[in-house]
Design an enzyme around this catalytic site. Structure first.
Site, short mmCIF file in Angstrom:
data_model
loop_
_atom_site.label_atom_id
_atom_site.label_comp_id
_atom_site.label_asym_id
_atom_site.label_seq_id
_atom_site.Cartn_x
_atom_site.Cartn_y
_atom_site.Cartn_z
N GLN B 221 37.81 33.07 48.28
CA GLN B 221 37.59 33.13 46.83
C GLN B 221 38.91 33.27 46.08
O GLN B 221 38.92 33.18 44.85
CB GLN B 221 36.69 34.33 46.48
CG GLN B 221 35.30 34.25 47.08
CD GLN B 221 34.47 35.49 46.83
OE1 GLN B 221 33.86 36.01 47.74
NE2 GLN B 221 34.40 35.98 45.60
N ARG B 368 29.15 40.92 43.97
CA ARG B 368 28.57 40.49 42.70
C ARG B 368 28.69 41.60 41.68
O ARG B 368 27.72 42.00 41.03
CB ARG B 368 27.11 40.11 42.91
CG ARG B 368 26.87 38.68 42.45
CD ARG B 368 25.46 38.24 42.51
NE ARG B 368 25.31 37.21 41.51
CZ ARG B 368 24.62 36.10 41.67
NH1 ARG B 368 23.98 35.88 42.78
NH2 ARG B 368 24.53 35.22 40.71
N CYS B 369 29.90 42.10 41.53
CA CYS B 369 30.10 43.34 40.81
C CYS B 369 31.56 43.43 40.41
O CYS B 369 32.43 43.01 41.15
CB CYS B 369 29.75 44.48 41.77
SG CYS B 369 30.54 46.04 41.40
#
Ligand code: FES
Ligand code: FES
Lengths: 164, 783
Positions: B221, B368-369
């Protein structure tokens, strides 16, 4: 164990090759045939990223040996489109934002296509049940359901268009 | 729809995704789809013990297997000073174990072979002798005196404490509590979870002995940051390292860190001189790579009798596993956990956090935070509901009374965040209306009389995303700006190159829409390129909802730069003064004479064929955008559940989500992100967790033990929006990819607890399995 020669009809064409008996169908499809749209997402037959159609029925291709597909018909995501025209489920997934990362998508679309063969007008619950053997980590499934239902409507309108 | 899609501005339109065409044809190009000539395959041997001394490793039988090219051990890596590597939080982590193994699943040795099946065969022939050591699984015990020291490899480490960190102000908080009418407390554990993207991690390292070029294809990522880390760890010259992140099958924070597999594959390729592919299996993924959460939290909220919040006190113990490997801004030891005052105008707060080593996998990724904001949001939204019970107030009224009010923005929280914009009551009102909240409450009353258990849970969250301003935000010293390079070709088509990296978020479409909005070049004419460090500008990657706040902003800014230059070129070709030109949609025209115009395509052509003398030719630019602040998306979620009074099973009746992420660039994609996030929130509250037995055996290392929701369990969601633009983002957008994961777990948990609240139940830790719910009911009934 000795290698076996198998002959499988894949996406309408005959594919023959020598294969180790322990080689999983998914690896044969990906490695020997180079059809990389069939994915691997787990080691426990849980995720369904590897789903293909075997004689029209969805199977998890990591759950089978390649030799078990000998003499049978396999459809992978690459075989969904016909003559360059997308299958209605493929269109449906684009229209209804049925995918994000795309990793589960081939399996989900094949489940959708198989469902529509049996049930041309599935309810939300029908679709949810039909795809419940596969995991998606991105979409929350709602748009996958809508995509399959979009495809059902599209197929129906094409059908009536042909009949008219 | 009132406005024809075609006439809508590009920003705000649900453009169908450009990337989908390849994916629906099975034409995605994921890591495992890449094959290089002479490529070898690597497999990893993992420790069966959570804590053990390695007595010996015998690799001779494995090496003898036909097709095995090499067996790599920690000892071999140590010769090259590669046995240990830094984590993203500045700790160290073993690449391959040398002295001890410190968690079950730790990497012990690797086999490189001509075929992946052969590599796995050979793993079984490696003979490792272990001497088991006492295991520490409970972080509370880990920090007690006399606990076995896990990181005895580190000279200064005399216990299992990693950090102690405080935010806010103790004195004023103590004072607030002394003045309180009511104090509510909550002890809860946010369980260890794993992002489990559907594609596992992997890489192909290709070190070319002839050119010294190191190409690494990697499920990353954050490819640019990884390149720098690799250069520092291996000593290879950075210009010779190229990282390519191909299509990624989901990331959710799991694909931010550097993992041992990447390092060993690279070392193996360097030593052997052939490309080496490593594809992680699911067990390896779940057992060893970046987990998330695992916070033991104690919260106290002080209020006046009328519901006014006075102060918040939080004590938190983080179970980090055997290495402190959070992927987060280095300044903040517990990420952005100190945004814990949430949507409320809290006069005082004091947050104390500690990190502990245990014999578990390292990680602590932002699943996801935005860096531990999920835990913070959960804690405050659970506390608020319990406070409402204590005060006998309607929970939404307690929220409303304490919201930061619109006129208070920009609002500086007591822990130092400057909220950019918000209309919290508005989002709440929409959620109440759309969910039929009052009717649900009335129905709850009615059903209770019949012995049926309906619960209604609300969460009004505020997130802080888009790290981040360079004065406060860096990872290993690298500032968290991001970049965009835009090149407009002579025919008016463009390529946009970004430092961020999509894993399904739809960047190829969204960022093309931003260019379209600024320059009028249709999205289909804008190619978006990401993930190739040789061919994109430097950036910190995609996680923590930072791509739109940083990369999206950079895109708008670079497009505006080019528009300024385009104006000069248009003035030249139209033979007027630039001051006489006006921009509209996709062209400059002469004020008062709109037929005299140059479209962006005309201008692009002129930039290469007829540019003004003295001006640089071409229409290209690059921007490094250092955001002035984070962005603060918010919203209210309402969840209604019915709990079976006999079994404790619960079913979701309704989920209504109102999100405000500022300007929505592509509402379809935004909603897709929200639905994905809501599903994660449901999963956390209902089933997802990784546990360990007392020997440190990981009880969630496959998809049979680690439960993920399927389409069958996942509820249907109803989504609504309010729009409060970010005042500092160039197009008013805020990050959104994680809002729902952050906000919704509390709404689900609140709903289940609310169903049992009249029995006196105040807490059930996540996941709220039917067993735990049943137990809570039993206890309440018997007390
Ligand atoms: S790879 Fe997961 S079910 Fe086949
Ligand atoms: S779209 Fe990513 S797993 Fe389904």
């Amino acid at each position: 164990m000795e290698n076996k020669t198998i002959s499988v009809t894949v996406n309408g064409g005959s594919k023959a090759s020598e294969v180790e008996p322990r080689r999983l169908l998914v690896h044969w499809i990906r490695e020997a045939l180079g059809l990389t749209g069939t994915h691997v997402g787990c080691d426990t037959s849980s995720c369904g990223a590897c789903t293909v159609l075997l004689d029209g029925t969805p199977v998890k291709s990591c759950t089978m040996f390649a030799v078990q597909a000998d003499g049978r018909e396999v459809t992978t995501v690459e075989g969904l489109q016909q003559g360059g025209k997308l299958h209605p489920v493929q269109e449906g997934f684009k229209e209804e934002h049925g995918l994000q990362c795309g990793f589960c998508t081939p399996g989900m679309m094949l489940l959708g296509a198989a469902l529509l063969e049996e049930n041309p007008d599935p309810s939300e619950e029908d679709v949810r049940w039909a795809i419940s053997g596969n995991l998606c980590r991105c979409t929350g499934y709602q748009n996958i359901v809508k995509s399959v239902q979009w495809a059902a409507r599209k197929a129906a309108s094409e059908q009536s268009g042909v009949n008219a | 729809m009132a406005v024809e899609e075609k006439e809508m501005p590009w920003v705000g339109r649900s453009v169908k995704r450009k990337e989908d065409d390849r994916f629906v044809r099975g034409g995605g190009n994921y890591l495992d789809d890449i094959r290089l000539a002479n490529m070898l395959h690597m497999a990893i041997l993992r420790s069966p013990f959570a804590h053990a001394r390695i007595e010996s490793i015998d690799t001779s039988a494995a090496e003898a297997v036909e097709g095995v090219v090499a067996v790599v051990t920690g000892e071999l890596l140590a010769e090259h000073k590669l046995a240990w590597m830094p984590t993203l939080s500045g700790d160290t982590q073993a690449v391959l174990a040398t002295d001890k193994v410190r968690f079950q699943g730790q990497e012990v040795a690797c086999v490189v072979a001509t075929d992946p099946y052969v590599a796995h065969d050979a793993l079984e022939l490696i003979d490792v002798e272990y001497e088991p050591l006492p295991v520490v699984v409970d972080p509370k015990k880990a920090v007690e005196d006399g606990a076995p020291i896990i990181r005895d490899d580190k000279e200064d480490q005399k216990d299992n404490r990693i950090y102690h960190w405080e935010a806010g102000d103790k004195e004023s908080t103590d004072r607030a509590f002394s003045e309180a009418d009511v104090v509510v407390e909550l002890d809860t554990h946010y369980p260890r979870s794993h992002p489990a993207p559907l594609e596992c991690c992997g890489c192909i390292a290709d070190v070319n002995p002839a050119t010294s070029k190191t190409m690494i294809y990697m499920t990353s990522q954050a490819p640019h940051a990884i390149r720098t880390v690799f250069a520092l760890v291996t000593g290879l010259p950075e210009q010779n390292i190229q990282i390519i992140s191909p299509d990624i099958g989901g990331g959710f924070g799991n694909k931010v860190p550097v993992y041992p597999g990447y390092v060993v594959a690279t070392a193996a390729s360097l030593l052997i001189g052939q490309p080496v592919k490593w594809i992680e299996d699911r067990t390896g993924n779940l057992a060893s790579t970046g987990f998330a959460r695992d916070f033991h939290m104690h919260g106290e909220l002080a209020l006046k009798q009328d519901g006014t919040m006075l102060g918040l006190r939080v004590g938190m113990l983080s179970d980090q596993g055997y290495a402190y490997a959070d992927a987060q801004p280095s300044k903040f030891k517990a990420g952005l956990f100190h945004v814990v005052t949430g949507s409320y105008d809290m006069p005082a707060a004091h947050v104390v956090t500690d990190g502990a080593y245990t014999n578990k996998a390292p990680g602590g990724v932002a699943y996801r935070c935005s860096f531990r904001i999920t835990e913070a949001s959960f804690l405050i939204e659970r506390l608020v509901q319990n406070a409402a019970y204590e005060l006998g107030m309607e929970p939404v009224e307690l929220r409303r009374r304490n919201f930061v009010r619109p006129e208070q923005f920009p609002y500086t929280s007591v822990t130092g965040f400057v909220y950019d914009s918000g209309e919290y009551a508005k989002a709440l009102d929409v959620a109440l209306e759309k969910s039929g909240y009052e009717q649900l409450r009335a129905e709850q009353e009615r059903l209770r009389a019949e012995g049926r258990l309906l619960g209604i849970g609300v969460a009004s969250f505020t997130e802080a995303v888009g790290a981040g301003p360079s004065r406060d935000y860096d990872i290993l010293g690298i500032k968290m700006f991001d970049s965009a390079e835009l090149r407009i070709h002579p025919t008016g088509k463009a390529i946009l190159k970004l430092g961020v990296k999509s894993q399904g978020q739809g960047h190829e479409t969204t960022f093309a829409q931003i260019v379209a909005g600024e320059l009028g070049i249709p999205p289909e004419d804008v190619t978006v390129q990401e993930g190739d460090t040789d061919n994109t500008p430097y950036g910190l990657g995609t996680y923590a909802s930072r791509s739109t706040p940083t990369g999206g902003a950079a895109t708008a800014v670079v497009a505006r730069k080019l528009r300024d230059k385009a104006k000069q070129i248009a003035a030249h070709t139209l033979e007027v003064s630039a001051d006489d030109l006006e921009w509209e949609g996709d062209r400059f025209y002469v004020k008062g004479a709109p037929e005299q115009a140059a479209t962006i395509q005309d201008i692009a052509f002129a930039a290469y064929t007829n540019h003004p003398q003295g001006m640089e030719a071409g229409l290209e630019g690059v921007t490094y955008y250092d955001p002035p602040n984070l962005t603060y998306p918010f919203g209210t979620y309402v969840v209604a559940v019915e709990v079976d009074a006999q079994t404790g099973e619960w079913k979701v009746r309704k989920v209504v989500a109102v999100d405000d992420c500022g300007v929505r660039i592509n509402p379809m994609i935004v909603e897709g992100q929200i639905m994905g996030g809501l599903t994660e929130g449901f999963a956390m509250s209902a089933m997802q967790q990784i546990t360990f037995d007392e020997d440190g055996n990981c009880m969630g290392s496959n998809f049979i033990d680690y439960l993920l929701p399927t389409a069958w369990e996942t509820p249907t969601f109803e989504l609504h929006a309010t729009v409060t633009p970010s005042p500092h983002h160039p197009i008013g957008a805020k990050g959104v990819g994680e809002s729902a994961t952050v906000g919704s777990p509390a709404a689900f948990a609140n709903a289940v607890v609310d169903a049992l609240a009249h029995l006196g139940v105040r807490n059930i830790d996540m996941p709220l399995t039917s067993g735990k719910v049943w137990e809570a009911m039993q206890q309440a009934r018997s007390s």
